[in-house]
Motif scaffolding. Structure first.
Motif, PDB file in Angstrom:
ATOM      1  N   ARG A  37      48.116  38.510  25.045  1.00  0.00           N
ATOM      2  CA  ARG A  37      49.520  39.476  25.763  1.00  0.00           C
ATOM      3  C   ARG A  37      49.104  37.613  26.613  1.00  0.00           C
ATOM      4  O   ARG A  37      49.689  36.525  26.942  1.00  0.00           O
ATOM      5  N   LEU A  38      47.594  38.007  27.786  1.00  0.00           N
ATOM      6  CA  LEU A  38      47.922  36.017  28.263  1.00  0.00           C
ATOM      7  C   LEU A  38      47.596  34.659  27.553  1.00  0.00           C
ATOM      8  O   LEU A  38      47.705  33.596  27.714  1.00  0.00           O
ATOM      9  N   SER A  39      47.004  34.681  26.615  1.00  0.00           N
ATOM     10  CA  SER A  39      46.967  33.546  25.427  1.00  0.00           C
ATOM     11  C   SER A  39      47.422  32.609  24.999  1.00  0.00           C
ATOM     12  O   SER A  39      48.234  31.482  24.883  1.00  0.00           O
ATOM     13  N   ALA A  70      48.059  33.378  38.024  1.00  0.00           N
ATOM     14  CA  ALA A  70      47.808  32.257  37.913  1.00  0.00           C
ATOM     15  C   ALA A  70      46.695  32.780  37.217  1.00  0.00           C
ATOM     16  O   ALA A  70      46.263  33.732  37.778  1.00  0.00           O
ATOM     17  N   ILE A  71      46.731  32.364  35.590  1.00  0.00           N
ATOM     18  CA  ILE A  71      45.177  32.498  35.212  1.00  0.00           C
ATOM     19  C   ILE A  71      44.717  31.614  34.839  1.00  0.00           C
ATOM     20  O   ILE A  71      44.710  31.028  34.147  1.00  0.00           O
ATOM     21  N   PHE A  96      37.387  38.681  37.815  1.00  0.00           N
ATOM     22  CA  PHE A  96      36.999  38.140  36.930  1.00  0.00           C
ATOM     23  C   PHE A  96      36.769  39.327  36.032  1.00  0.00           C
ATOM     24  O   PHE A  96      36.794  40.334  36.610  1.00  0.00           O
ATOM     25  N   TYR A  97      37.464  39.265  34.337  1.00  0.00           N
ATOM     26  CA  TYR A  97      37.360  40.382  33.711  1.00  0.00           C
ATOM     27  C   TYR A  97      36.737  40.003  31.993  1.00  0.00           C
ATOM     28  O   TYR A  97      36.783  38.556  31.813  1.00  0.00           O
ATOM     29  N   THR A  98      36.349  40.842  31.576  1.00  0.00           N
ATOM     30  CA  THR A  98      36.350  40.659  30.940  1.00  0.00           C
ATOM     31  C   THR A  98      37.126  40.334  29.249  1.00  0.00           C
ATOM     32  O   THR A  98      38.100  40.672  29.679  1.00  0.00           O
ATOM     33  N   LYS A  99      36.966  39.694  28.542  1.00  0.00           N
ATOM     34  CA  LYS A  99      37.792  39.685  27.451  1.00  0.00           C
ATOM     35  C   LYS A  99      38.437  41.109  27.291  1.00  0.00           C
ATOM     36  O   LYS A  99      40.060  41.107  26.595  1.00  0.00           O
ATOM     37  N   GLY A 151      36.430  35.068  28.771  1.00  0.00           N
ATOM     38  CA  GLY A 151      37.444  36.883  29.708  1.00  0.00           C
ATOM     39  C   GLY A 151      38.322  36.003  30.509  1.00  0.00           C
ATOM     40  O   GLY A 151      38.545  34.893  29.555  1.00  0.00           O
ATOM     41  N   ILE A 152      38.673  37.177  31.354  1.00  0.00           N
ATOM     42  CA  ILE A 152      39.947  35.869  31.597  1.00  0.00           C
ATOM     43  C   ILE A 152      39.371  36.527  33.582  1.00  0.00           C
ATOM     44  O   ILE A 152      39.443  37.221  33.769  1.00  0.00           O
ATOM     45  N   VAL A 153      40.352  34.888  33.801  1.00  0.00           N
ATOM     46  CA  VAL A 153      39.987  34.618  35.492  1.00  0.00           C
ATOM     47  C   VAL A 153      41.364  34.966  36.477  1.00  0.00           C
ATOM     48  O   VAL A 153      42.388  34.415  35.659  1.00  0.00           O
TER      49      VAL A 153
END
Length: 181
Positions: A37-39, A70-71, A96-99, A151-153
């Motif tokens: 979704r964030l990509s 923000a991401i 911080f999150y993994t993929k 991952g995601i910040v």
């Protein structure tokens, strides 16, 4: 009746095990997870602000409208990243999150004790490759080790008042997520 009790009990236990395994394995097959979704919002290793949630929906569920979000979708394959997030006057956090969406680190402006949250994100190999020089591993340099290369910040800043929202958005626009120098 006694003859049926054992097969029924075994069947119920087996059904419970199948149910539990299917619930735990389901996220691995999800096509519309948070990362996908964030990509759509931003590219890798850059900061992108998320649109404010509306009554008709949000990119991520249960998004608080009082926060500017923000991401940064990170990929550590090319090397470590340096993350800089200016804090707001009210509250700023970085998670911080993994993929796959597993949280592995979080920090806020109170625990950072600075006007800018600044840290280096790297994997275990990149951390092991750092020199043992005292200047490099100084206490004021925060290093976060990611369990995976992608991952995601998630960066969030609180805006207590509607009038201050534009200023909080400008501060969040100044956030960076790029190659560590």
């Amino acid at each position: 009746m006694k003859r049926l009790a054992l097969p029924i009990a075994v069947g119920l236990v087996l059904a419970g095990i199948v149910h539990l395994v299917s619930v735990l394995i389901m996220p691995n097959f999800a096509e519309r997870d948070a990362y996908s979704r964030l990509s759509v919002i931003g590219s890798t290793n850059t900061v992108a602000q998320m649109d404010d949630p509306t009554p008709f929906g949000a990119v991520l569920p249960a998004t608080d409208p009082a926060f500017v979000t923000a991401i940064c979708l990170y990929d550590l394959g090319e090397g470590p990243l340096r993350l800089r997030v200016p804090t707001s006057g009210d509250y700023t956090s970085v998670s911080f999150y993994t993929k796959r969406g597993l949280a592995f680190y979080a920090i806020n402006d109170r625990s950072a004790g600075r006007r800018v949250i600044e840290l280096d994100l790297m994997n275990a190999k990149q951390k092991a490759a750092l020199p043992d020089d005292e200047e490099v591993t100084a206490a004021d340099r925060l290093i976060v080790v990611a369990p995976e290369n992608e991952g995601i910040v998630l960066m969030r800043a609180l805006s207590r008042e509607r009038g201050a929202r534009d200023e909080v958005k400008r501060r969040m626009d100044a956030a960076t997520c790029g190659a560590a120098s």
